[in-house]
Design a protein around this motif. Structure first.
Motif, PDB file in Angstrom:
ATOM      1  N   GLY A  20       0.838  -1.197   0.000  1.00  8.80           N
ATOM      2  CA  GLY A  20       0.000   0.000   0.000  1.00  8.80           C
ATOM      3  C   GLY A  20       0.868   1.241   0.000  1.00  8.80           C
ATOM      4  O   GLY A  20       1.969   1.227   0.559  1.00  8.80           O
ATOM      5  N   TYR A  21       0.397   2.286  -0.677  1.00  4.84           N
ATOM      6  CA  TYR A  21       1.111   3.571  -0.623  1.00  4.84           C
ATOM      7  C   TYR A  21       0.866   4.226   0.725  1.00  4.84           C
ATOM      8  O   TYR A  21       1.687   4.972   1.235  1.00  4.84           O
ATOM      9  N   THR A  22      -0.345   3.946   1.270  1.00  6.47           N
ATOM     10  CA  THR A  22      -0.698   4.387   2.620  1.00  6.47           C
ATOM     11  C   THR A  22      -1.020   3.121   3.395  1.00  6.47           C
ATOM     12  O   THR A  22      -0.648   2.029   2.966  1.00  6.47           O
ATOM     13  N   PRO A  25      -3.975  -1.271   1.746  1.00 11.03           N
ATOM     14  CA  PRO A  25      -3.293  -1.954   0.640  1.00 11.03           C
ATOM     15  C   PRO A  25      -4.009  -1.763  -0.696  1.00 11.03           C
ATOM     16  O   PRO A  25      -5.235  -1.758  -0.754  1.00 11.03           O
ATOM     17  N   VAL A  26      -3.231  -1.584  -1.766  1.00 10.75           N
ATOM     18  CA  VAL A  26      -3.798  -1.561  -3.120  1.00 10.75           C
ATOM     19  C   VAL A  26      -3.484  -2.870  -3.848  1.00 10.75           C
ATOM     20  O   VAL A  26      -4.045  -3.151  -4.915  1.00 10.75           O
ATOM     21  N   ILE A  27      -2.577  -3.661  -3.269  1.00  6.59           N
ATOM     22  CA  ILE A  27      -2.285  -5.027  -3.712  1.00  6.59           C
ATOM     23  C   ILE A  27      -2.325  -5.890  -2.460  1.00  6.59           C
ATOM     24  O   ILE A  27      -1.690  -5.558  -1.459  1.00  6.59           O
ATOM     25  N   GLY A  44      -7.760  -5.156 -15.630  1.00  3.98           N
ATOM     26  CA  GLY A  44      -8.466  -4.519 -14.518  1.00  3.98           C
ATOM     27  C   GLY A  44      -8.717  -3.074 -14.895  1.00  3.98           C
ATOM     28  O   GLY A  44      -7.978  -2.516 -15.688  1.00  3.98           O
ATOM     29  N   PRO A  45      -9.755  -2.465 -14.333  1.00  4.01           N
ATOM     30  CA  PRO A  45     -10.053  -1.064 -14.674  1.00  4.01           C
ATOM     31  C   PRO A  45      -9.063  -0.117 -14.001  1.00  4.01           C
ATOM     32  O   PRO A  45      -8.195  -0.554 -13.246  1.00  4.01           O
ATOM     33  N   ASN A  46      -9.200   1.152 -14.286  1.00  6.24           N
ATOM     34  CA  ASN A  46      -8.342   2.156 -13.652  1.00  6.24           C
ATOM     35  C   ASN A  46      -8.372   2.005 -12.136  1.00  6.24           C
ATOM     36  O   ASN A  46      -9.430   1.822 -11.550  1.00  6.24           O
ATOM     37  N   GLY A  47      -7.199   2.080 -11.534  1.00  6.82           N
ATOM     38  CA  GLY A  47      -7.124   2.062 -10.084  1.00  6.82           C
ATOM     39  C   GLY A  47      -7.149   0.680  -9.464  1.00  6.82           C
ATOM     40  O   GLY A  47      -7.153   0.547  -8.240  1.00  6.82           O
ATOM     41  N   SER A  48      -7.139  -0.375 -10.285  1.00  5.79           N
ATOM     42  CA  SER A  48      -7.222  -1.733  -9.734  1.00  5.79           C
ATOM     43  C   SER A  48      -5.861  -2.258  -9.277  1.00  5.79           C
ATOM     44  O   SER A  48      -5.774  -3.342  -8.712  1.00  5.79           O
ATOM     45  N   GLY A  49      -4.781  -1.514  -9.568  1.00  4.79           N
ATOM     46  CA  GLY A  49      -3.466  -1.902  -9.065  1.00  4.79           C
ATOM     47  C   GLY A  49      -2.536  -2.491 -10.104  1.00  4.79           C
ATOM     48  O   GLY A  49      -1.469  -3.009  -9.751  1.00  4.79           O
ATOM     49  N   LYS A  50      -2.895  -2.384 -11.381  1.00  2.57           N
ATOM     50  CA  LYS A  50      -2.074  -3.006 -12.435  1.00  2.57           C
ATOM     51  C   LYS A  50      -0.659  -2.425 -12.480  1.00  2.57           C
ATOM     52  O   LYS A  50       0.325  -3.159 -12.516  1.00  2.57           O
ATOM     53  N   SER A  51      -0.574  -1.094 -12.506  1.00  2.00           N
ATOM     54  CA  SER A  51       0.751  -0.462 -12.588  1.00  2.00           C
ATOM     55  C   SER A  51       1.568  -0.729 -11.323  1.00  2.00           C
ATOM     56  O   SER A  51       2.777  -0.942 -11.391  1.00  2.00           O
ATOM     57  N   THR A  52       0.889  -0.721 -10.193  1.00  2.00           N
ATOM     58  CA  THR A  52       1.570  -1.013  -8.929  1.00  2.00           C
ATOM     59  C   THR A  52       2.116  -2.438  -8.956  1.00  2.00           C
ATOM     60  O   THR A  52       3.269  -2.679  -8.553  1.00  2.00           O
ATOM     61  N   LEU A  53       1.317  -3.361  -9.438  1.00  2.00           N
ATOM     62  CA  LEU A  53       1.756  -4.760  -9.534  1.00  2.00           C
ATOM     63  C   LEU A  53       2.995  -4.867 -10.420  1.00  2.00           C
ATOM     64  O   LEU A  53       3.965  -5.564 -10.085  1.00  2.00           O
TER      65      LEU A  53
HETATM   66  P1  ADP Z   1      -3.997   0.886 -12.371  1.00  2.00           P
HETATM   67  O1  ADP Z   1      -2.652   0.769 -13.002  1.00  2.00           O
HETATM   68  O2  ADP Z   1      -4.781  -0.385 -12.421  1.00  2.00           O
HETATM   69  O3  ADP Z   1      -4.796   2.052 -12.869  1.00  2.00           O
HETATM   70  P2  ADP Z   1      -2.547   1.776 -10.032  1.00  2.00           P
HETATM   71  O4  ADP Z   1      -1.612   0.699  -9.640  1.00  2.00           O
HETATM   72  O5  ADP Z   1      -1.997   2.930 -10.778  1.00  2.00           O
HETATM   73  O6  ADP Z   1      -3.797   1.142 -10.798  1.00  2.00           O
HETATM   74  O7  ADP Z   1      -3.242   2.364  -8.728  1.00  2.00           O
HETATM   75  C1  ADP Z   1      -3.792   1.529  -7.700  1.00  2.00           C
HETATM   76  C2  ADP Z   1      -4.218   2.423  -6.528  1.00  2.00           C
HETATM   77  O8  ADP Z   1      -3.049   3.015  -5.936  1.00  2.00           O
HETATM   78  C3  ADP Z   1      -5.108   3.567  -6.936  1.00  2.00           C
HETATM   79  O9  ADP Z   1      -6.062   3.762  -5.900  1.00  2.00           O
HETATM   80  C4  ADP Z   1      -4.170   4.747  -7.021  1.00  2.00           C
HETATM   81  O10 ADP Z   1      -4.836   5.943  -6.739  1.00  2.00           O
HETATM   82  C5  ADP Z   1      -3.146   4.432  -5.955  1.00  2.00           C
HETATM   83  N1  ADP Z   1      -1.804   4.963  -6.296  1.00  2.00           N
HETATM   84  C6  ADP Z   1      -1.104   4.704  -7.435  1.00  2.00           C
HETATM   85  N2  ADP Z   1       0.094   5.313  -7.399  1.00  2.00           N
HETATM   86  C7  ADP Z   1       0.156   5.972  -6.224  1.00  2.00           C
HETATM   87  C8  ADP Z   1       1.148   6.805  -5.599  1.00  2.00           C
HETATM   88  N3  ADP Z   1       2.323   7.044  -6.189  1.00  2.00           N
HETATM   89  N4  ADP Z   1       0.858   7.317  -4.372  1.00  2.00           N
HETATM   90  C9  ADP Z   1      -0.324   7.063  -3.776  1.00  2.00           C
HETATM   91  N5  ADP Z   1      -1.288   6.302  -4.296  1.00  2.00           N
HETATM   92  C10 ADP Z   1      -1.069   5.757  -5.516  1.00  2.00           C
END
Ligand code: ADP
Length: 252
Positions: A20-22, A25-27, A44-53
């Motif tokens: 989690g960034y905070t 958890p987002v993953i 997954g749609p926007n915000g589902s955690g793809k880029s984070t993964l």
């Molecule tokens: P996706 O790629 O599926 O759109 P992200 O992985 O970008 O999803 O984001 C997953 C969640 O983490 C979202 O709620 C997003 O707002 C949050 N998030 C992404 N990057 C950051 C960051 N650098 N700091 C805080 N929150 C983030």
């Protein structure tokens, strides 16, 4: 090459990963292994955690819990970067330096020549990479004067020149003109046929269904992980995203 992964070796491995960034958890509790030679799409749609993964996989972020491995090493300590070709959304490449396509592809060769001069063999690798992606005719054109699809091909050629055996692509056809998209996915498929492992992050479900062998459906947790044909008939999308499922893949 000596370090190359064989059949059945995990190229990417996430074990019980939570991040989690905070505090939230987002993953969460993600277990995922990508084997050498696979073509896997993460949807997954926007915000589902793809880029984070993806960042966790590549070691750009470290898990709060669990472990991420790349070619068998902890991802954050992995230092054989040329084995991983990363292709971002082309919009973010708009400020690329005004250099030619061949110069960009040549850069992919640097890790193999110790930043010295390229030998004729190295240049042959560069030219072959350009040919493989169908960009030989554009070798002397400035990278900034290409269409989106051509630019993505040039970046793939740079990875091929570096002998990458894993390609990670983050929604690579966003902003690419419609008639070039299908050819781009055909190229990915033929690279995968040649043995390159492909991990594709994608919102266009049509592209996923037509091309990937395996789908990972993500919304913080993994809702589905299996063969693409089983995903098509499953209710994973609806379970993972509810009303958002209709938004996903709206291009087709
Ligand atoms: P996706 O790629 O599926 O759109 P992200 O992985 O970008 O999803 O984001 C997953 C969640 O983490 C979202 O709620 C997003 O707002 C949050 N998030 C992404 N990057 C950051 C960051 N650098 N700091 C805080 N929150 C983030």
């Amino acid at each position: 090459s000596p370090g190359a992964a064989g059949e059945g070796d995990a190229v990417i491995e996430l074990s019980d990963v939570t991040f989690g960034y905070t505090a939230a958890p987002v993953i969460e509790d993600v277990d995922l292994a990508v084997e050498a030679g696979e073509y896997v799409a993460v949807v997954g749609p926007n915000g589902s955690g793809k880029s984070t993964l993806m960042k966790l996989m590549l070691g750009l972020l470290r898990p709060d819990e669990g472990e991420a491995r790349l070619f068998g090493e902890p991802s954050h300590a992995f230092d054989d970067g040329e084995r991983v070709g990363y292709v971002s959304q082309h919009a973010s490449a708009a400020k690329e330096m005004p250099i030619t396509v061949r110069e960009v592809v040549k850069m992919g060769r640097f890790p193999h020549v110790g930043f010295g001069r390229l030998s004729s063999d190295d240049w042959a690798v560069v030219d072959e990479a350009l040919a493989t992606v169908g960009m030989s005719a554009f070798a002397d054109r400035r990278i900034t004067r290409l269409s989106g699809g051509q630019r993505q091909r040039a970046f793939i050629a740079r990875s091929l020149a570096g002998e990458a055996d894993l390609l990670v692509l983050d929604e690579p056809t966003v902003g690419v003109d419609a008639e070039s998209v299908e050819a781009f996915y055909d190229l990915l498929e033929s690279l995968n046929d040649d043995g390159i492992t492909v991990l594709l992050i994608e919102h266009d479900l049509g592209a996923v269904v037509d091309h990937a062998d395996r789908v990972v459906c993500l919304n913080r947790e993994v809702y589905f992980d299996g063969p693409t044909d089983e995903f098509v008939g499953s209710d994973a999308l609806a379970r993972a995203f509810g009303a958002a499922a209709g938004v996903l893949g709206g291009d087709r």
